[in-house]
Design a protein around this motif. Structure first.
Motif, PDB file in Angstrom:
ATOM      1  N   ALA A  42       0.805  -1.223   0.000  1.00  0.00           N
ATOM      2  CA  ALA A  42       0.000   0.000   0.000  1.00  0.00           C
ATOM      3  C   ALA A  42       0.836   1.269   0.000  1.00  0.00           C
ATOM      4  O   ALA A  42       0.355   2.322  -0.431  1.00  0.00           O
ATOM      5  CB  ALA A  42      -0.928   0.009   1.213  1.00  0.00           C
ATOM      6  N   ILE A  43       2.068   1.185   0.494  1.00  0.00           N
ATOM      7  CA  ILE A  43       2.900   2.372   0.688  1.00  0.00           C
ATOM      8  C   ILE A  43       4.364   1.963   0.660  1.00  0.00           C
ATOM      9  O   ILE A  43       4.711   0.852   1.069  1.00  0.00           O
ATOM     10  CB  ILE A  43       2.552   3.044   2.045  1.00  0.00           C
ATOM     11  N   ASP A  44       5.219   2.853   0.176  1.00  0.00           N
ATOM     12  CA  ASP A  44       6.663   2.627   0.291  1.00  0.00           C
ATOM     13  C   ASP A  44       7.080   3.051   1.694  1.00  0.00           C
ATOM     14  O   ASP A  44       7.287   4.245   1.973  1.00  0.00           O
ATOM     15  CB  ASP A  44       7.414   3.428  -0.766  1.00  0.00           C
ATOM     16  N   ILE A  45       7.182   2.075   2.568  1.00  0.00           N
ATOM     17  CA  ILE A  45       7.443   2.328   3.985  1.00  0.00           C
ATOM     18  C   ILE A  45       8.729   3.140   4.153  1.00  0.00           C
ATOM     19  O   ILE A  45       9.784   2.786   3.617  1.00  0.00           O
ATOM     20  CB  ILE A  45       7.535   0.998   4.756  1.00  0.00           C
ATOM     21  N   ALA A  65       3.208  12.156  -3.267  1.00  0.00           N
ATOM     22  CA  ALA A  65       1.839  11.729  -3.528  1.00  0.00           C
ATOM     23  C   ALA A  65       1.091  11.533  -2.215  1.00  0.00           C
ATOM     24  O   ALA A  65       1.691  11.218  -1.186  1.00  0.00           O
ATOM     25  CB  ALA A  65       1.835  10.432  -4.324  1.00  0.00           C
ATOM     26  N   THR A  66      -0.231  11.684  -2.260  1.00  0.00           N
ATOM     27  CA  THR A  66      -1.037  11.569  -1.043  1.00  0.00           C
ATOM     28  C   THR A  66      -2.127  10.509  -1.174  1.00  0.00           C
ATOM     29  O   THR A  66      -3.124  10.562  -0.459  1.00  0.00           O
ATOM     30  CB  THR A  66      -1.677  12.923  -0.692  1.00  0.00           C
ATOM     31  N   VAL A  67      -1.925   9.540  -2.055  1.00  0.00           N
ATOM     32  CA  VAL A  67      -2.900   8.465  -2.218  1.00  0.00           C
ATOM     33  C   VAL A  67      -2.155   7.139  -2.321  1.00  0.00           C
ATOM     34  O   VAL A  67      -1.042   7.073  -2.861  1.00  0.00           O
ATOM     35  CB  VAL A  67      -3.791   8.694  -3.463  1.00  0.00           C
ATOM     36  N   SER A  68      -2.751   6.077  -1.805  1.00  0.00           N
ATOM     37  CA  SER A  68      -2.101   4.771  -1.798  1.00  0.00           C
ATOM     38  C   SER A  68      -1.937   4.211  -3.208  1.00  0.00           C
ATOM     39  O   SER A  68      -2.784   4.396  -4.078  1.00  0.00           O
ATOM     40  CB  SER A  68      -2.925   3.784  -0.965  1.00  0.00           C
ATOM     41  N   ARG A  69      -0.870   3.476  -3.392  1.00  0.00           N
ATOM     42  CA  ARG A  69      -0.640   2.794  -4.665  1.00  0.00           C
ATOM     43  C   ARG A  69      -1.702   1.732  -4.930  1.00  0.00           C
ATOM     44  O   ARG A  69      -1.827   1.265  -6.065  1.00  0.00           O
ATOM     45  CB  ARG A  69       0.755   2.164  -4.659  1.00  0.00           C
ATOM     46  N   LEU A  70      -2.469   1.332  -3.902  1.00  0.00           N
ATOM     47  CA  LEU A  70      -3.556   0.381  -4.118  1.00  0.00           C
ATOM     48  C   LEU A  70      -4.769   1.046  -4.755  1.00  0.00           C
ATOM     49  O   LEU A  70      -5.611   0.361  -5.341  1.00  0.00           O
ATOM     50  CB  LEU A  70      -3.963  -0.288  -2.798  1.00  0.00           C
ATOM     51  N   VAL A  71      -4.862   2.365  -4.655  1.00  0.00           N
ATOM     52  CA  VAL A  71      -5.924   3.100  -5.347  1.00  0.00           C
ATOM     53  C   VAL A  71      -5.533   3.297  -6.804  1.00  0.00           C
ATOM     54  O   VAL A  71      -6.307   3.017  -7.723  1.00  0.00           O
ATOM     55  CB  VAL A  71      -6.176   4.456  -4.660  1.00  0.00           C
ATOM     56  N   ALA A  87      -4.596  -7.310  -7.564  1.00  0.00           N
ATOM     57  CA  ALA A  87      -3.906  -8.147  -6.582  1.00  0.00           C
ATOM     58  C   ALA A  87      -2.507  -7.579  -6.407  1.00  0.00           C
ATOM     59  O   ALA A  87      -1.953  -6.967  -7.325  1.00  0.00           O
ATOM     60  CB  ALA A  87      -3.839  -9.594  -7.031  1.00  0.00           C
ATOM     61  N   SER A  88      -1.945  -7.769  -5.202  1.00  0.00           N
ATOM     62  CA  SER A  88      -0.588  -7.307  -4.940  1.00  0.00           C
ATOM     63  C   SER A  88       0.070  -8.227  -3.934  1.00  0.00           C
ATOM     64  O   SER A  88      -0.450  -8.424  -2.828  1.00  0.00           O
ATOM     65  CB  SER A  88      -0.606  -5.859  -4.413  1.00  0.00           C
ATOM     66  N   ASP A  89       1.190  -8.804  -4.334  1.00  0.00           N
ATOM     67  CA  ASP A  89       1.975  -9.714  -3.497  1.00  0.00           C
ATOM     68  C   ASP A  89       1.088 -10.767  -2.829  1.00  0.00           C
ATOM     69  O   ASP A  89       1.184 -11.019  -1.629  1.00  0.00           O
ATOM     70  CB  ASP A  89       2.765  -8.942  -2.451  1.00  0.00           C
ATOM     71  N   GLY A  90       0.215 -11.362  -3.618  1.00  0.00           N
ATOM     72  CA  GLY A  90      -0.626 -12.449  -3.146  1.00  0.00           C
ATOM     73  C   GLY A  90      -1.920 -12.025  -2.479  1.00  0.00           C
ATOM     74  O   GLY A  90      -2.725 -12.883  -2.091  1.00  0.00           O
TER      75      GLY A  90
END
Length: 243
Positions: A42-45, A65-71, A87-90
């Motif tokens: 969801a985010i680059d920690i 950016a201010t929105v999650s990569r899942l959006v 889907a992301s990493d399973g």
């Protein structure tokens, strides 16, 4: 909420962070366990904290950016298959199955990239630095654990990248050259705003367990501040780096 977080600065470096946030707007339901929003999918920690710290250290402007990569993944071309991940990493992202692609592009992707393009036109940076982080090992197990502490990504323009890989390695940092994945395949933001404008750039990936604490962020801001200075100066002067 603004589509971007802007940090003002008068330096000649521009810092970008595509995956700075895990925010999901209230009107979007991804259909996932909220705990997943704290994962690397969801985010680059740590990347936002490093970007802010590096901007402060260099007096550089930054766009986060201010929105999650899942959006929507802002570091993808608008026609990319993974732009709106199903889907992301399973982990399935069922709420994206019926997503309006054009609406999300217009709402998030287009204004983010317009902001960057305007900043590049106005600032004419000597160097663009894109900050990302990567997980030490994918949960899905489809790839081997990643041994690198940092990676430098690039596509055709390797001017800054080659200097950076050598410099990081000389500091004893285990450094990936177009690893943990290749910038020849995933480099959308840099392709659009750096390569297309002839601006030297660094696509920097930091292993996220190294920047998950305040101490780690502070250490990497110092490392990257020194790296950026080393890379920027000879490029700005049009001569090879001193050895």
């Amino acid at each position: 909420m603004s589509i971007v977080e802007r940090i003002e600065g008068d330096g000649d470096v521009l810092i970008l962070c595509d995956h700075a946030s895990n925010h999901v707007p209230a009107d979007i339901d991804l259909g996932i366990d909220p705990a997943l929003l704290d994962r690397h999918i969801a985010i680059d920690i740590g990347a936002a904290a490093v970007s802010r710290g590096l901007a402060a250290r260099l007096g550089a402007p930054a766009v986060l950016a201010t929105v999650s990569r899942l959006v929507i993944d802002l570091n993808r071309e608008t026609d990319a298959l993974g732009l709106i991940p199903h889907a992301s990493d399973g982990h399935a992202i069922p709420g994206n199955d019926g997503a309006d692609r054009a609406e999300r592009i217009a709402r998030f992707h287009a204004p983010y990239h317009r902001t960057i393009a305007a900043q590049v036109r106005t600032q004419r940076p000597a160097l663009i630095v894109s900050v990302h982080s990567f997980t030490p090992a994918l949960e899905s197990g489809i790839a081997a654990p990643r041994p690198w502490e940092a990676g430098i990504l690039y596509n055709r323009d390797a001017r800054a990248a080659r200097l950076a890989v050598d410099w990081l390695a000389a500091q004893g940092i285990v450094t990936g050259d177009n690893e943990p994945y290749s910038g020849r395949l995933l480099n959308a933001t840099m392709n659009r705003h750096a390569e297309a404008t002839g601006t030297p750039y660094l696509g920097i990936e930091i292993r996220n367990d190294l920047i998950s604490s305040d101490a780690g962020v502070t250490m990497w801001c110092e490392i990257l501040g020194n790296l950026v200075t080393f890379v920027r100066n000879p490029l700005a002067q049009g001569r090879p780096a001193a050895t």
